[in-house]
Design a protein around this motif. Sequence first.
Motif, mmCIF file in Angstrom:
data_model
loop_
_atom_site.group_PDB
_atom_site.id
_atom_site.type_symbol
_atom_site.label_atom_id
_atom_site.label_comp_id
_atom_site.label_asym_id
_atom_site.label_seq_id
_atom_site.Cartn_x
_atom_site.Cartn_y
_atom_site.Cartn_z
ATOM 1 N N ALA A 46 0.824 -1.208 0.000
ATOM 2 C CA ALA A 46 0.000 0.000 0.000
ATOM 3 C C ALA A 46 0.859 1.260 0.000
ATOM 4 O O ALA A 46 0.562 2.234 -0.699
ATOM 5 N N TRP A 65 -6.591 6.470 3.441
ATOM 6 C CA TRP A 65 -6.740 5.124 2.887
ATOM 7 C C TRP A 65 -7.148 4.125 3.957
ATOM 8 O O TRP A 65 -8.004 3.264 3.733
ATOM 9 N N LYS A 68 -10.781 4.388 4.558
ATOM 10 C CA LYS A 68 -11.549 3.728 3.502
ATOM 11 C C LYS A 68 -11.571 2.218 3.704
ATOM 12 O O LYS A 68 -12.620 1.569 3.533
ATOM 13 N N CYS A 69 -10.439 1.640 4.083
ATOM 14 C CA CYS A 69 -10.393 0.196 4.338
ATOM 15 C C CYS A 69 -11.294 -0.185 5.514
ATOM 16 O O CYS A 69 -11.999 -1.201 5.472
ATOM 17 N N GLN A 72 -14.904 -0.235 4.442
ATOM 18 C CA GLN A 72 -15.241 -1.414 3.648
ATOM 19 C C GLN A 72 -15.389 -2.644 4.549
ATOM 20 O O GLN A 72 -16.325 -3.439 4.395
ATOM 21 N N LEU A 256 -10.167 -6.778 7.567
ATOM 22 C CA LEU A 256 -9.481 -5.493 7.507
ATOM 23 C C LEU A 256 -8.013 -5.690 7.124
ATOM 24 O O LEU A 256 -7.481 -4.966 6.272
ATOM 25 N N LEU A 259 -7.775 -6.524 3.406
ATOM 26 C CA LEU A 259 -7.950 -5.345 2.563
ATOM 27 C C LEU A 259 -6.694 -4.485 2.540
ATOM 28 O O LEU A 259 -6.241 -4.025 1.472
ATOM 29 N N MET A 260 -6.108 -4.275 3.704
ATOM 30 C CA MET A 260 -4.954 -3.394 3.791
ATOM 31 C C MET A 260 -3.714 -4.034 3.167
ATOM 32 O O MET A 260 -2.954 -3.366 2.459
ATOM 33 N N TYR A 264 -6.079 -2.289 -0.933
ATOM 34 C CA TYR A 264 -7.456 -2.083 -1.393
ATOM 35 C C TYR A 264 -7.665 -0.670 -1.944
ATOM 36 O O TYR A 264 -7.381 0.327 -1.293
#
Length: 273
Positions: A46, A65, A68-69, A72, A256, A259-260, A264
Amino acid sequence: MSAEEKVGSYRKLRLPDTRRITIDMLEATSRKHWMSGLIEVDVTRAREALARRSCDERPPSLTTWVVKCISQGAVEHPEVHGARRGRDLVIFDDVDISVVIESERHGKKVPRPYVIRKTNSKSLEEISGEIEAFRSQHTDDLVLGNRRGAASAGGFILHLPAFLRRWLWRRLARRPFLVKRMAGTVVVTSLGMFGSASGWAMPVGTLPLSIAVGSITRKPGVVDDRIEVREFLNLTVMFDHEVVDGAPAARFISRLAELMEGAYGLEEGGDAS
């Protein structure tokens, strides 16, 4: 020699209204039962993607960011940011995330809360734009959750005696729809913005889901059976145990991290599944 002369030089600063409200709210929610977790997430991919986007017109920050993760993950596991209402649980579809933003007030930097509404339906660029627009506001007004009505209510409550203020905050804390309108359902605190010391922050929760973004540390990690130097982000995650049990909380944390670690939303092929 007077008592003041004995202690040496000092100065007095007026306690900001926002700090007084925070103290009252923490006192009102001090009896909640919290479940906490300390996790490390590999954000090497990331961070590389964010660096490639540094030339964007409005490049997203790491904190934006992360927000945002979190949104989600929360929309996929909505029970983690639900709220108790008597013997019922209220599960919200939209994720409203409260962040703390430093702004100018009376010529000084003052942390103010800002609630990003429906974060789950907004792009990184939209979230960044909202945060920057709020940060650029130079205001002397008391702001709570970027709602004028909430600010008026907060200003009124500040004039009441402490015991009455805290009684009112306890009453308000039992009304999940009002809390959502005033403060959101998730709070994200980013201490990594203010220092480079390695470690985890331990927030004091007020909303059903509280997450503190700590520091980034470089250390060995295993990638494709090889040991490489990777960047790990320290996160503290706190859940209201009256609302969510350990298993769904663990599933949220797992998602989580997925995603990170998959960057993501930052690059083509970043985890969106």
